[in-house]
Design an enzyme around this catalytic site. Structure first.
Site: not given
Length: 247
Positions: A14, A19, A65, A67, A92, A113
């Site tokens: 990622y 994000h 992560y 969320n 973001d 989230n």
């Protein structure tokens, strides 16, 4: 102490995602300020303690992560006995064009989230630095868009943005959000166009008489006396007729 949190997802998979721009910004602050210690695992994330100017600051990248970011932020906040206003979250923002940013304090999560999780753990009154990544134009495309990498062309605006955030991060550490936003704007848009003034319109004002041309006299001429009317009949008329005839 101020807690500066970058949001993103952990792992190389990622790392280049849109994000993850929050992670990228915090990484740039870490690289640009030698007073920070190496990253280490703590508070369910990666942390680095150091100084921005004369103020202590803690950089945090949650490893939970996106969320579940609030678990990491809440743990660090409670350990250092911080208040929500001591926390700045960098993340973001779909609703801002690329390269644009906004500073704000409090508010809703806007469907993000990471913010949703943080607000659930510490309340909504923390400070936010919203970093624009643009919108794909269709809600169905959002997930793939934010989890997609920045394009090569994006580096033209992304790198300067991250560098200027790092250059002025000391203002975030002292809570001078307005000054931070001003500095960032001046650095990124030095040639911002000024509004041009309207040309002055020269002409007559309504309701007033037009000005007289230059050189025209403003002095009224004296009235000439009217000629005396001659009597048409009578002795005086006869005398005058003889006089004019030469009798």
């Amino acid at each position: 102490m101020k807690l500066i949190v970058g949001l993103g997802n952990p792992g190389a998979k990622y790392a280049g995602n849109r994000h993850n721009i929050g992670f990228m910004a915090v990484d740039e602050i870490h690289r640009s300020h030698s007073a920070f210690q190496p990253w280490r695992a703590r508070f369910q994330g990666q942390v680095s303690e150091g100084r921005l100017g004369t103020d202590k600051a803690l950089l945090l990248k949650p490893s939970t992560y996106m969320n579940e970011s609030g678990r990491s932020v809440g743990e660090a906040m409670r350990f250092y006995k911080l208040q929500p206003e001591d926390i700045v979250v960098l993340y973001d923002e779909l609703d801002l064009p690329p390269a644009k940013f906004r500073m704000k304090k409090g508010g809703g999560h806007g469907g993000h989230n990471g913010l949703r999780s943080i607000s659930a753990h510490i309340g909504p009154d923390y400070r936010r630095l919203r970093l624009g990544i643009g919108h794909p134009g269709d809600k169905k495309l959002v997930s793939n868009y934010v989890l997609g990498d920045f394009a090569k062309a994006d580096q033209d605006w992304l790198e300067p943005l991250l560098e200027e955030i790092a250059n002025h991060a000391d203002l975030l550490a002292t809570g001078q959000d307005s000054q931070f936003a001003n500095k960032l704007t001046l650095s990124l848009e030095p040639q911002k166009a000024q509004r041009k003034g309207k040309p002055e319109v020269v002409g007559e004002r309504p309701g007033r008489p037009a000005a007289k041309p230059k050189g025209q006299s403003h002095i009224r001429q004296a009235r000439q006396p009217k000629p005396t009317a001659m009597p048409k009949s009578g002795p005086m008329a006869d005398m005058l007729k003889k006089l004019f005839r030469g009798d």
